[in-house]
Motif scaffolding. Structure first.
Motif, PDB file in Angstrom:
ATOM      1  N   GLY A 115      88.314  50.156 -29.522  1.00  0.00           N
ATOM      2  CA  GLY A 115      87.142  49.770 -30.298  1.00  0.00           C
ATOM      3  C   GLY A 115      86.024  49.229 -29.429  1.00  0.00           C
ATOM      4  O   GLY A 115      84.844  49.523 -29.657  1.00  0.00           O
ATOM      5  N   LYS A 116      86.391  48.460 -28.414  1.00  0.00           N
ATOM      6  CA  LYS A 116      85.385  47.898 -27.504  1.00  0.00           C
ATOM      7  C   LYS A 116      84.710  49.009 -26.706  1.00  0.00           C
ATOM      8  O   LYS A 116      83.485  49.031 -26.566  1.00  0.00           O
ATOM      9  N   ALA A 117      85.508  49.948 -26.175  1.00  0.00           N
ATOM     10  CA  ALA A 117      84.951  51.062 -25.415  1.00  0.00           C
ATOM     11  C   ALA A 117      84.112  51.963 -26.322  1.00  0.00           C
ATOM     12  O   ALA A 117      83.037  52.439 -25.933  1.00  0.00           O
ATOM     13  N   PHE A 118      84.594  52.206 -27.527  1.00  0.00           N
ATOM     14  CA  PHE A 118      83.883  53.002 -28.527  1.00  0.00           C
ATOM     15  C   PHE A 118      82.531  52.359 -28.851  1.00  0.00           C
ATOM     16  O   PHE A 118      81.495  53.033 -28.923  1.00  0.00           O
ATOM     17  N   ALA A 119      82.533  51.045 -29.055  1.00  0.00           N
ATOM     18  CA  ALA A 119      81.294  50.333 -29.388  1.00  0.00           C
ATOM     19  C   ALA A 119      80.316  50.361 -28.216  1.00  0.00           C
ATOM     20  O   ALA A 119      79.104  50.539 -28.406  1.00  0.00           O
ATOM     21  N   TYR A 120      80.838  50.183 -27.008  1.00  0.00           N
ATOM     22  CA  TYR A 120      80.020  50.230 -25.788  1.00  0.00           C
ATOM     23  C   TYR A 120      79.339  51.594 -25.661  1.00  0.00           C
ATOM     24  O   TYR A 120      78.133  51.686 -25.394  1.00  0.00           O
ATOM     25  N   ALA A 121      80.115  52.660 -25.888  1.00  0.00           N
ATOM     26  CA  ALA A 121      79.564  54.011 -25.795  1.00  0.00           C
ATOM     27  C   ALA A 121      78.572  54.288 -26.936  1.00  0.00           C
ATOM     28  O   ALA A 121      77.541  54.934 -26.730  1.00  0.00           O
ATOM     29  N   SER A 122      78.881  53.795 -28.130  1.00  0.00           N
ATOM     30  CA  SER A 122      77.984  53.993 -29.275  1.00  0.00           C
ATOM     31  C   SER A 122      76.615  53.395 -29.011  1.00  0.00           C
ATOM     32  O   SER A 122      75.577  54.004 -29.305  1.00  0.00           O
ATOM     33  N   LYS A 123      76.609  52.209 -28.431  1.00  0.00           N
ATOM     34  CA  LYS A 123      75.334  51.555 -28.116  1.00  0.00           C
ATOM     35  C   LYS A 123      74.567  52.351 -27.072  1.00  0.00           C
ATOM     36  O   LYS A 123      73.354  52.558 -27.192  1.00  0.00           O
ATOM     37  N   HIS A 124      75.285  52.825 -26.052  1.00  0.00           N
ATOM     38  CA  HIS A 124      74.631  53.582 -24.979  1.00  0.00           C
ATOM     39  C   HIS A 124      74.012  54.878 -25.499  1.00  0.00           C
ATOM     40  O   HIS A 124      72.893  55.233 -25.142  1.00  0.00           O
ATOM     41  N   TYR A 125      74.750  55.587 -26.369  1.00  0.00           N
ATOM     42  CA  TYR A 125      74.302  56.891 -26.847  1.00  0.00           C
ATOM     43  C   TYR A 125      73.470  56.804 -28.123  1.00  0.00           C
ATOM     44  O   TYR A 125      73.039  57.833 -28.652  1.00  0.00           O
ATOM     45  N   GLY A 126      73.249  55.602 -28.641  1.00  0.00           N
ATOM     46  CA  GLY A 126      72.446  55.460 -29.845  1.00  0.00           C
ATOM     47  C   GLY A 126      73.133  55.974 -31.087  1.00  0.00           C
ATOM     48  O   GLY A 126      72.478  56.435 -32.031  1.00  0.00           O
ATOM     49  N   SER A 127      74.458  55.896 -31.096  1.00  0.00           N
ATOM     50  CA  SER A 127      75.231  56.359 -32.244  1.00  0.00           C
ATOM     51  C   SER A 127      75.544  55.204 -33.183  1.00  0.00           C
ATOM     52  O   SER A 127      75.610  54.052 -32.763  1.00  0.00           O
ATOM     53  N   ARG A 128      75.741  55.522 -34.445  1.00  0.00           N
ATOM     54  CA  ARG A 128      76.226  54.528 -35.395  1.00  0.00           C
ATOM     55  C   ARG A 128      77.748  54.601 -35.427  1.00  0.00           C
ATOM     56  O   ARG A 128      78.328  55.679 -35.298  1.00  0.00           O
ATOM     57  N   GLY A 129      78.387  53.451 -35.590  1.00  0.00           N
ATOM     58  CA  GLY A 129      79.835  53.464 -35.551  1.00  0.00           C
ATOM     59  C   GLY A 129      80.475  52.393 -36.406  1.00  0.00           C
ATOM     60  O   GLY A 129      79.857  51.388 -36.764  1.00  0.00           O
ATOM     61  N   LYS A 130      81.748  52.638 -36.727  1.00  0.00           N
ATOM     62  CA  LYS A 130      82.548  51.671 -37.461  1.00  0.00           C
ATOM     63  C   LYS A 130      83.962  51.675 -36.879  1.00  0.00           C
ATOM     64  O   LYS A 130      84.532  52.741 -36.633  1.00  0.00           O
ATOM     65  N   VAL A 131      84.516  50.485 -36.676  1.00  0.00           N
ATOM     66  CA  VAL A 131      85.880  50.350 -36.180  1.00  0.00           C
ATOM     67  C   VAL A 131      86.735  49.708 -37.263  1.00  0.00           C
ATOM     68  O   VAL A 131      86.437  48.608 -37.731  1.00  0.00           O
ATOM     69  N   VAL A 132      87.773  50.413 -37.678  1.00  0.00           N
ATOM     70  CA  VAL A 132      88.739  49.872 -38.629  1.00  0.00           C
ATOM     71  C   VAL A 132      89.859  49.233 -37.811  1.00  0.00           C
ATOM     72  O   VAL A 132      90.533  49.916 -37.036  1.00  0.00           O
ATOM     73  N   MET A 133      90.042  47.921 -37.987  1.00  0.00           N
ATOM     74  CA  MET A 133      90.986  47.175 -37.163  1.00  0.00           C
ATOM     75  C   MET A 133      92.116  46.598 -38.005  1.00  0.00           C
ATOM     76  O   MET A 133      91.911  46.240 -39.173  1.00  0.00           O
ATOM     77  N   PRO A 134      93.322  46.483 -37.421  1.00  0.00           N
ATOM     78  CA  PRO A 134      94.409  45.813 -38.147  1.00  0.00           C
ATOM     79  C   PRO A 134      94.122  44.327 -38.281  1.00  0.00           C
ATOM     80  O   PRO A 134      93.461  43.727 -37.417  1.00  0.00           O
ATOM     81  N   GLU A 135      94.607  43.727 -39.342  1.00  0.00           N
ATOM     82  CA  GLU A 135      94.383  42.296 -39.566  1.00  0.00           C
ATOM     83  C   GLU A 135      94.972  41.444 -38.462  1.00  0.00           C
ATOM     84  O   GLU A 135      94.535  40.308 -38.249  1.00  0.00           O
ATOM     85  N   THR A 136      95.958  41.984 -37.745  1.00  0.00           N
ATOM     86  CA  THR A 136      96.619  41.226 -36.684  1.00  0.00           C
ATOM     87  C   THR A 136      95.804  41.151 -35.399  1.00  0.00           C
ATOM     88  O   THR A 136      96.141  40.388 -34.495  1.00  0.00           O
ATOM     89  N   ALA A 137      94.744  41.937 -35.292  1.00  0.00           N
ATOM     90  CA  ALA A 137      93.918  41.931 -34.078  1.00  0.00           C
ATOM     91  C   ALA A 137      93.194  40.592 -33.940  1.00  0.00           C
ATOM     92  O   ALA A 137      92.740  40.012 -34.932  1.00  0.00           O
ATOM     93  N   PRO A 138      93.085  40.082 -32.714  1.00  0.00           N
ATOM     94  CA  PRO A 138      92.393  38.805 -32.501  1.00  0.00           C
ATOM     95  C   PRO A 138      90.959  38.832 -33.015  1.00  0.00           C
ATOM     96  O   PRO A 138      90.247  39.830 -32.853  1.00  0.00           O
ATOM     97  N   VAL A 139      90.543  37.758 -33.645  1.00  0.00           N
ATOM     98  CA  VAL A 139      89.184  37.651 -34.187  1.00  0.00           C
ATOM     99  C   VAL A 139      88.146  37.807 -33.083  1.00  0.00           C
ATOM    100  O   VAL A 139      87.071  38.397 -33.286  1.00  0.00           O
ATOM    101  N   SER A 140      88.472  37.306 -31.890  1.00  0.00           N
ATOM    102  CA  SER A 140      87.527  37.379 -30.773  1.00  0.00           C
ATOM    103  C   SER A 140      87.169  38.829 -30.447  1.00  0.00           C
ATOM    104  O   SER A 140      86.034  39.124 -30.063  1.00  0.00           O
TER     105      SER A 140
END
Length: 349
Positions: A115-140
């Protein structure tokens, strides 16, 4: 004869599942046969030249660290915890985004690192994105991903794909898979090709395994490069052993996963990774959460910041889960270092 000897060893060790009992699961046009050395080398060039700034991470000899070692062998550590965005995931993402239109609208599922790499790339390429995360993933990690301008929705692990499918149908998003994708796996294979630049013929390579994308890519790169004698092992948490169980069922399966290594706990094993792993991987090794916690602490005390998911290969080696290492040249991949100070306090000092 060699395969039979390994099979006998594995059948007497509950922590290792031999791949000889597994049979190919075809995926239509996208199968293990689609993964060629030319494809992987082309992806490697794409990754190396990517505007996302993927790093050729260093390899260091274990003997030149303060890490404990009771085995007489030459272990090299690949430091993907020093990679751009903190893990190997940027490699696959760089190759995925290189063939997608700029400004697209994408959705994925991830416990954090993809998700972090996906978000980093989305920002670079000007893409819109959404990451679906498990509830167990750290809030940070959720907060960090949102800082790149990507939307996050946290749901129970068993609901991840349902939410992704809803986004595809109702919002016309394009799904980018975080581990079961040919472009992604080919990008991850760049790590294996980098290893061979330093050690052309390793005896053993140990890699973490969640959905299997990294393990599949590294294994394919090494085996297709002519390293027929190299033994490659995947390492999974015993509470999230989807690939292990897939080999038992002889097909990719899902399960209710639970582990401190959330990045290695997807709800199911990938279909293409499964097919590649059964072809190129020696076996799957299981470790428990206590062994993972101890590994994080040991690495940290030696100056290496590695997240629970990233230290799986290390944990397997120090807990004698990998057979026949004496006198061998071994590669241990530390796959990620995305762990915050708030998380480190939960590990023994």
């Amino acid at each position: 004869m060699l395969m039979l000897r390994h099979q006998k060893c594995c059948l007497h060790n509950a922590n290792i599942l031999p791949l000889m009992n597994c049979f190919p699961t075809k995926m239509g046009e996208v199968s293990a046969d689609s993964v060629t050395l030319d494809l992987l080398r082309e992806a490697w060039e794409t990754v190396r030249s990517s505007p996302l700034g993927v790093i050729n991470t260093p390899m260091i000899p274990w003997c030149q660290t303060t890490l404990p070692l009771h085995l007489r062998c030459n272990i090299q550590i690949k430091l993907e915890n020093m990679q751009r965005t903190g893990s190997f995931k940027i490699r696959g993402v760089a190759n995925q985004f290189s063939s997608r239109p700029k400004g697209g609208h994408f959705v994925t599922m991830s416990a954090g690192n993809y998700g972090k790499a996906f978000a980093y790339a989305s920002k670079h390429y000007g893409s819109r994105g959404k990451v679906v995360m498990p509830e167990t993933a750290p809030v940070s990690r959720s907060i960090l991903i949102q800082s790149f301008g990507v939307e996050v929705e946290q749901v129970p692990t068993s609901c991840l794909m349902n939410v992704v499918n809803r986004c595809v149908k109702e919002d016309a998003m394009t799904f980018l898979h975080s581990y079961d994708d040919l472009d992604l796996i080919a990008g991850h294979a760049s790590l294996g090709l980098e290893v061979l630049e330093v050690i052309p013929k390793p005896d053993v390579v140990v890699v973490c395994c969640g959905g299997g994308g990294l393990l599949a890519g590294v294994a394919a790169a090494i085996k297709l490069s002519g390293c027929d004698e190299t033994r490659i092992y995947g390492v999974e948490p015993d509470g999230a052993c989807t690939m292990y169980r897939s080999f038992i069922e002889k097909k990719p399966v899902g399960m209710e996963t639970k582990s401190i290594a959330s990045g290695l706990a997807p709800p199911f094993a990938g279909t293409l990774p499964f097919e590649l792993c059964q072809r190129y991987v020696e076996g799957i090794v299981l470790i428990n959460d206590e062994e993972i916690k101890a590994a994080v602490s040991t690495l940290y005390s030696s100056g290496l910041v590695v997240e629970p998911s990233g230290c799986a290969a290390f944990a397997a080696i120090v807990n004698d889960k990998i057979p026949e290492l004496e006198g061998k040249t071994v590669v241990c991949i530390l796959s990620g270092g995305n762990i915050g100070k708030d998380e480190l306090v939960n590990f023994p000092g």
